[in-house]
Design an enzyme around this catalytic site. Structure first.
Site, PDB file in Angstrom:
ATOM      1  N   LEU A 282      -6.332  -5.588   7.696  1.00 14.32           N
ATOM      2  CA  LEU A 282      -6.150  -6.667   6.902  1.00 14.32           C
ATOM      3  C   LEU A 282      -6.781  -6.413   5.385  1.00 14.32           C
ATOM      4  O   LEU A 282      -6.234  -6.892   4.467  1.00 14.32           O
ATOM      5  CB  LEU A 282      -6.647  -7.954   7.388  1.00 14.32           C
ATOM      6  CG  LEU A 282      -6.061  -8.329   8.476  1.00 14.32           C
ATOM      7  CD1 LEU A 282      -6.555  -9.624   9.079  1.00 14.32           C
ATOM      8  CD2 LEU A 282      -4.662  -8.879   8.295  1.00 14.32           C
TER       9      LEU A 282
ATOM     10  N   ASP B 161       0.683  -1.179   0.099  1.00 12.62           N
ATOM     11  CA  ASP B 161      -0.052   0.037  -0.119  1.00 12.62           C
ATOM     12  C   ASP B 161       0.913   1.302  -0.032  1.00 12.62           C
ATOM     13  O   ASP B 161       1.819   1.234   0.689  1.00 12.62           O
ATOM     14  CB  ASP B 161      -1.040   0.223   1.356  1.00 12.62           C
ATOM     15  CG  ASP B 161      -2.061   0.950   1.142  1.00 12.62           C
ATOM     16  OD1 ASP B 161      -2.485   1.188  -0.040  1.00 12.62           O
ATOM     17  OD2 ASP B 161      -2.514   1.385   2.331  1.00 12.62           O
TER      18      ASP B 161
ATOM     19  N   ARG C 145     -11.518   2.097  -8.523  1.00  9.50           N
ATOM     20  CA  ARG C 145     -11.047   2.873  -8.849  1.00  9.50           C
ATOM     21  C   ARG C 145     -11.163   3.568 -10.369  1.00  9.50           C
ATOM     22  O   ARG C 145     -11.888   2.876 -11.085  1.00  9.50           O
ATOM     23  CB  ARG C 145      -9.396   2.606  -8.782  1.00  9.50           C
ATOM     24  CG  ARG C 145      -9.033   2.447  -7.341  1.00  9.50           C
ATOM     25  CD  ARG C 145      -7.956   2.233  -7.186  1.00  9.50           C
ATOM     26  NE  ARG C 145      -7.431   1.806  -5.895  1.00  9.50           N
ATOM     27  CZ  ARG C 145      -5.998   1.411  -5.307  1.00  9.50           C
ATOM     28  NH1 ARG C 145      -5.211   1.697  -6.096  1.00  9.50           N
ATOM     29  NH2 ARG C 145      -5.848   1.535  -4.082  1.00  9.50           N
TER      30      ARG C 145
ATOM     31  N   GLU D 168       1.475 -13.683  12.112  1.00 10.13           N
ATOM     32  CA  GLU D 168       1.914 -12.505  12.746  1.00 10.13           C
ATOM     33  C   GLU D 168       1.823 -11.348  12.167  1.00 10.13           C
ATOM     34  O   GLU D 168       1.893 -11.384  10.879  1.00 10.13           O
ATOM     35  CB  GLU D 168       3.526 -12.579  13.394  1.00 10.13           C
ATOM     36  CG  GLU D 168       3.905 -13.586  14.454  1.00 10.13           C
ATOM     37  CD  GLU D 168       3.149 -13.773  15.568  1.00 10.13           C
ATOM     38  OE1 GLU D 168       3.275 -12.601  16.132  1.00 10.13           O
ATOM     39  OE2 GLU D 168       3.024 -14.884  16.105  1.00 10.13           O
TER      40      GLU D 168
ATOM     41  N   LEU E 250      11.257 -20.143  -5.051  1.00  9.00           N
ATOM     42  CA  LEU E 250      10.214 -19.306  -4.275  1.00  9.00           C
ATOM     43  C   LEU E 250       9.155 -19.408  -4.893  1.00  9.00           C
ATOM     44  O   LEU E 250       9.032 -19.447  -6.233  1.00  9.00           O
ATOM     45  CB  LEU E 250      10.633 -17.981  -4.325  1.00  9.00           C
ATOM     46  CG  LEU E 250       9.633 -16.763  -3.745  1.00  9.00           C
ATOM     47  CD1 LEU E 250       9.555 -17.079  -2.260  1.00  9.00           C
ATOM     48  CD2 LEU E 250      10.015 -15.604  -4.167  1.00  9.00           C
TER      49      LEU E 250
ATOM     50  N   HIS F 229       2.616   3.482  -9.395  1.00  7.71           N
ATOM     51  CA  HIS F 229       2.559   2.066  -9.591  1.00  7.71           C
ATOM     52  C   HIS F 229       3.841   1.552 -10.049  1.00  7.71           C
ATOM     53  O   HIS F 229       4.246   0.285  -9.967  1.00  7.71           O
ATOM     54  CB  HIS F 229       1.351   1.866 -10.327  1.00  7.71           C
ATOM     55  CG  HIS F 229      -0.030   2.209  -9.552  1.00  7.71           C
ATOM     56  ND1 HIS F 229      -0.440   1.568  -8.494  1.00  7.71           N
ATOM     57  CD2 HIS F 229      -1.030   2.825 -10.002  1.00  7.71           C
ATOM     58  CE1 HIS F 229      -1.440   2.037  -8.150  1.00  7.71           C
ATOM     59  NE2 HIS F 229      -1.774   2.667  -9.062  1.00  7.71           N
TER      60      HIS F 229
END
Length: 224
Positions: A177, A2, A53, A189, A113, A19
């Site tokens: 959240l 954000d 948006r 966490e 990953l 962005h």
């Protein structure tokens, strides 16, 4: 992730530039995760609420995503990154959806990953979809309703096969959240950073890892 818009406005720049810089931060975050040997990373790129948006901003985000798919995918592939899409990518149109599917297929064998990209994603909608899938099985006689467990619902989510997150990070000073991985984050966490996403660095990633290392995770039990 954000703060792209606030980062741009603070500098008198168009939102699209924010962005773009946010995309650069994504690359830093991915490299930091690999360096830290973090096996799973999920990035909330576009929420189901973000469709409110302007068309211009949505178009800029879509074009940016296409740019990275076309020009940065091979770099991710060479780093051993597996791309996994959650949410409703079909809402971005057939062309982008097809490119995302091709990117997933291209990187499917990578193991360094797993990068989950949440596109047009909402946690409540994901849970509702999973509930509907279980309801159909029950209606078809394939699953007795009384036998449905938390494990059944978890396996019906789009994150099935991926561990629940250990840490959920929110940047830009927000403390909520925002409909992200609501089921999966039950024992995550939570870490809230004041840094705007375009400024997110490898050092910030290390801060998150260090913060997590100091937490005592009891899952309802007593401290050891």
């Amino acid at each position: 992730m954000d703060g792209n818009g606030r980062w741009a406005r603070a500098r008198g720049l168009p939102i699209a530039q924010g962005h773009h810089e946010g995309g650069e931060a994504v690359q830093r975050c991915v490299r930091a995760a690999i360096d830290a040997q973090v096996p799973y990373l999920t990035l909330y790129a576009f929420s189901s609420e973000n469709w409110r948006r302007s068309e211009e901003e949505i178009g800029n985000l879509t074009s940016l995503l296409q740019f990275y798919l076309r020009h940065k995918l091979e770099e991710l592939h060479s780093l051993g990154v597996r791309l996994h899409i959650i949410g409703e990518p079909e809402r971005f149109g057939s062309t982008l959806c097809q490119e995302l599917q091709m990117a997933e297929a291209r990187t499917s064998a990578n193991t360094k990953l797993t990068l989950s990209l949440a596109l047009s994603y909402g946690g409540r909608a994901e849970i509702a979809r999973a509930a509907r899938a279980l309801a159909r099985k029950a209606a078809d006689g394939l699953l007795p309703p009384d036998s449905i467990t938390e494990e059944h619902l978890a396996s019906s989510l789009q994150t099935s096969g991926i561990p629940d997150p250990d840490v959920v990070v929110r940047t830009s000073g927000e403390h909520r959240l925002s409909n992200f991985l609501l089921w999966q984050s039950a024992y995550a966490e939570l870490v809230f950073l004041d840094v705007l996403w375009p400024d997110f660095s490898e050092r910030d990633f290390s801060r998150v890892v260090s913060c997590y290392a100091m937490r005592q995770r009891r899952f309802g039990g007593r401290p050891q």
